[in-house]
Design a protein around this motif. Structure first.
Motif, PDB file in Angstrom:
ATOM      1  N   ASP A 165      50.726  42.326  45.278  1.00 29.80           N
ATOM      2  CA  ASP A 165      50.291  40.998  45.718  1.00 29.80           C
ATOM      3  C   ASP A 165      49.891  40.130  44.533  1.00 29.80           C
ATOM      4  O   ASP A 165      50.270  38.959  44.449  1.00 29.80           O
ATOM      5  N   ARG A 166      49.131  40.707  43.620  1.00 32.29           N
ATOM      6  CA  ARG A 166      48.679  39.935  42.459  1.00 32.29           C
ATOM      7  C   ARG A 166      49.850  39.551  41.564  1.00 32.29           C
ATOM      8  O   ARG A 166      49.903  38.431  41.062  1.00 32.29           O
ATOM      9  N   SER A 167      50.778  40.461  41.354  1.00 32.99           N
ATOM     10  CA  SER A 167      51.912  40.134  40.491  1.00 32.99           C
ATOM     11  C   SER A 167      52.756  39.027  41.119  1.00 32.99           C
ATOM     12  O   SER A 167      53.212  38.116  40.427  1.00 32.99           O
ATOM     13  N   ARG A 168      52.933  39.084  42.424  1.00 33.05           N
ATOM     14  CA  ARG A 168      53.715  38.058  43.114  1.00 33.05           C
ATOM     15  C   ARG A 168      53.007  36.703  43.035  1.00 33.05           C
ATOM     16  O   ARG A 168      53.615  35.695  42.696  1.00 33.05           O
ATOM     17  N   SER A 169      51.716  36.689  43.334  1.00 33.78           N
ATOM     18  CA  SER A 169      51.000  35.406  43.345  1.00 33.78           C
ATOM     19  C   SER A 169      50.843  34.828  41.939  1.00 33.78           C
ATOM     20  O   SER A 169      50.765  33.606  41.779  1.00 33.78           O
ATOM     21  N   MET A 170      50.838  35.694  40.918  1.00 33.57           N
ATOM     22  CA  MET A 170      50.698  35.223  39.537  1.00 33.57           C
ATOM     23  C   MET A 170      52.055  35.015  38.860  1.00 33.57           C
ATOM     24  O   MET A 170      52.107  34.621  37.699  1.00 33.57           O
ATOM     25  N   ARG A 171      53.120  35.343  39.600  1.00 31.51           N
ATOM     26  CA  ARG A 171      54.492  35.192  39.084  1.00 31.51           C
ATOM     27  C   ARG A 171      54.687  35.939  37.765  1.00 31.51           C
ATOM     28  O   ARG A 171      55.183  35.390  36.782  1.00 31.51           O
ATOM     29  N   THR A 172      54.291  37.199  37.802  1.00 28.83           N
ATOM     30  CA  THR A 172      54.476  38.065  36.643  1.00 28.83           C
ATOM     31  C   THR A 172      54.814  39.460  37.142  1.00 28.83           C
ATOM     32  O   THR A 172      54.910  39.689  38.342  1.00 28.83           O
ATOM     33  N   THR A 173      54.994  40.379  36.230  1.00 24.61           N
ATOM     34  CA  THR A 173      55.373  41.738  36.618  1.00 24.61           C
ATOM     35  C   THR A 173      54.157  42.582  36.969  1.00 24.61           C
ATOM     36  O   THR A 173      53.031  42.284  36.538  1.00 24.61           O
ATOM     37  N   VAL A 174      54.406  43.630  37.732  1.00 22.21           N
ATOM     38  CA  VAL A 174      53.346  44.591  38.037  1.00 22.21           C
ATOM     39  C   VAL A 174      52.833  45.198  36.727  1.00 22.21           C
ATOM     40  O   VAL A 174      51.623  45.362  36.550  1.00 22.21           O
ATOM     41  N   ALA A 175      53.747  45.505  35.815  1.00 19.99           N
ATOM     42  CA  ALA A 175      53.344  46.090  34.525  1.00 19.99           C
ATOM     43  C   ALA A 175      52.379  45.172  33.782  1.00 19.99           C
ATOM     44  O   ALA A 175      51.409  45.649  33.169  1.00 19.99           O
ATOM     45  N   GLN A 176      52.605  43.865  33.839  1.00 19.17           N
ATOM     46  CA  GLN A 176      51.706  42.925  33.164  1.00 19.17           C
ATOM     47  C   GLN A 176      50.332  42.908  33.818  1.00 19.17           C
ATOM     48  O   GLN A 176      49.312  42.911  33.146  1.00 19.17           O
ATOM     49  N   VAL A 177      50.298  42.923  35.141  1.00 18.25           N
ATOM     50  CA  VAL A 177      49.023  42.946  35.861  1.00 18.25           C
ATOM     51  C   VAL A 177      48.267  44.234  35.524  1.00 18.25           C
ATOM     52  O   VAL A 177      47.067  44.202  35.258  1.00 18.25           O
ATOM     53  N   VAL A 178      48.980  45.349  35.509  1.00 20.23           N
ATOM     54  CA  VAL A 178      48.364  46.633  35.147  1.00 20.23           C
ATOM     55  C   VAL A 178      47.775  46.549  33.741  1.00 20.23           C
ATOM     56  O   VAL A 178      46.635  46.960  33.509  1.00 20.23           O
ATOM     57  N   ALA A 179      48.531  46.008  32.801  1.00 21.88           N
ATOM     58  CA  ALA A 179      48.056  45.895  31.418  1.00 21.88           C
ATOM     59  C   ALA A 179      46.801  45.037  31.334  1.00 21.88           C
ATOM     60  O   ALA A 179      45.838  45.399  30.644  1.00 21.88           O
ATOM     61  N   TRP A 180      46.792  43.900  32.033  1.00 19.85           N
ATOM     62  CA  TRP A 180      45.616  43.031  32.018  1.00 19.85           C
ATOM     63  C   TRP A 180      44.399  43.737  32.595  1.00 19.85           C
ATOM     64  O   TRP A 180      43.311  43.671  32.026  1.00 19.85           O
ATOM     65  N   LEU A 181      44.588  44.401  33.742  1.00 18.95           N
ATOM     66  CA  LEU A 181      43.453  45.076  34.381  1.00 18.95           C
ATOM     67  C   LEU A 181      42.929  46.219  33.517  1.00 18.95           C
ATOM     68  O   LEU A 181      41.714  46.387  33.374  1.00 18.95           O
ATOM     69  N   LYS A 182      43.830  46.990  32.934  1.00 19.83           N
ATOM     70  CA  LYS A 182      43.405  48.077  32.044  1.00 19.83           C
ATOM     71  C   LYS A 182      42.638  47.533  30.841  1.00 19.83           C
ATOM     72  O   LYS A 182      41.643  48.116  30.428  1.00 19.83           O
ATOM     73  N   ALA A 183      43.095  46.416  30.289  1.00 18.31           N
ATOM     74  CA  ALA A 183      42.419  45.804  29.145  1.00 18.31           C
ATOM     75  C   ALA A 183      41.000  45.366  29.514  1.00 18.31           C
ATOM     76  O   ALA A 183      40.113  45.345  28.659  1.00 18.31           O
ATOM     77  N   LEU A 184      40.795  45.039  30.779  1.00 19.55           N
ATOM     78  CA  LEU A 184      39.475  44.655  31.262  1.00 19.55           C
ATOM     79  C   LEU A 184      38.628  45.856  31.678  1.00 19.55           C
ATOM     80  O   LEU A 184      37.490  45.698  32.106  1.00 19.55           O
ATOM     81  N   GLY A 185      39.209  47.052  31.565  1.00 21.08           N
ATOM     82  CA  GLY A 185      38.475  48.266  31.929  1.00 21.08           C
ATOM     83  C   GLY A 185      38.474  48.574  33.407  1.00 21.08           C
ATOM     84  O   GLY A 185      37.668  49.358  33.883  1.00 21.08           O
ATOM     85  N   ILE A 186      39.378  47.960  34.142  1.00 21.57           N
ATOM     86  CA  ILE A 186      39.469  48.187  35.591  1.00 21.57           C
ATOM     87  C   ILE A 186      40.506  49.276  35.839  1.00 21.57           C
ATOM     88  O   ILE A 186      41.652  49.150  35.410  1.00 21.57           O
ATOM     89  N   PRO A 187      40.107  50.359  36.481  1.00 22.44           N
ATOM     90  CA  PRO A 187      41.061  51.442  36.728  1.00 22.44           C
ATOM     91  C   PRO A 187      42.154  51.037  37.706  1.00 22.44           C
ATOM     92  O   PRO A 187      41.878  50.374  38.708  1.00 22.44           O
ATOM     93  N   VAL A 188      43.371  51.405  37.374  1.00 25.25           N
ATOM     94  CA  VAL A 188      44.518  51.094  38.222  1.00 25.25           C
ATOM     95  C   VAL A 188      45.308  52.377  38.471  1.00 25.25           C
ATOM     96  O   VAL A 188      45.289  53.293  37.654  1.00 25.25           O
TER      97      VAL A 188
END
Length: 62
Positions: free
Chosen positions: A22-45
């Motif tokens: 859902d986040r990747s679709r609404s942000m118009r980016t890839t799932v991999a990018q969303v995962v990378a951003w969340l991991k960089a913020l310390g949020i487990p995915v």
């Protein structure tokens, strides 16, 4: 307004595969990018590769 703007994540958040999609679709980016951003913020995915492999094992074969 983005539907995720009012849903903040923290290190205690449970992020599902559906959340990532859902986040990747609404942000118009890839799932991999969303995962990378969340991991960089310390949020487990979840491990996306493992989730996809698990889902594919449930698909009936001809």
């Amino acid at each position: 307004m983005d539907k995720h703007e009012d849903h903040y994540l923290s290190k205690e958040s449970k992020v599902s595969m559906q959340d990532l999609l859902d986040r990747s679709r609404s942000m118009r980016t890839t799932v991999a990018q969303v995962v990378a951003w969340l991991k960089a913020l310390g949020i487990p995915v979840p491990d996306v590769g493992e989730k996809v492999r698990t889902a594919l094992r449930r698909v009936p074969r001809a």
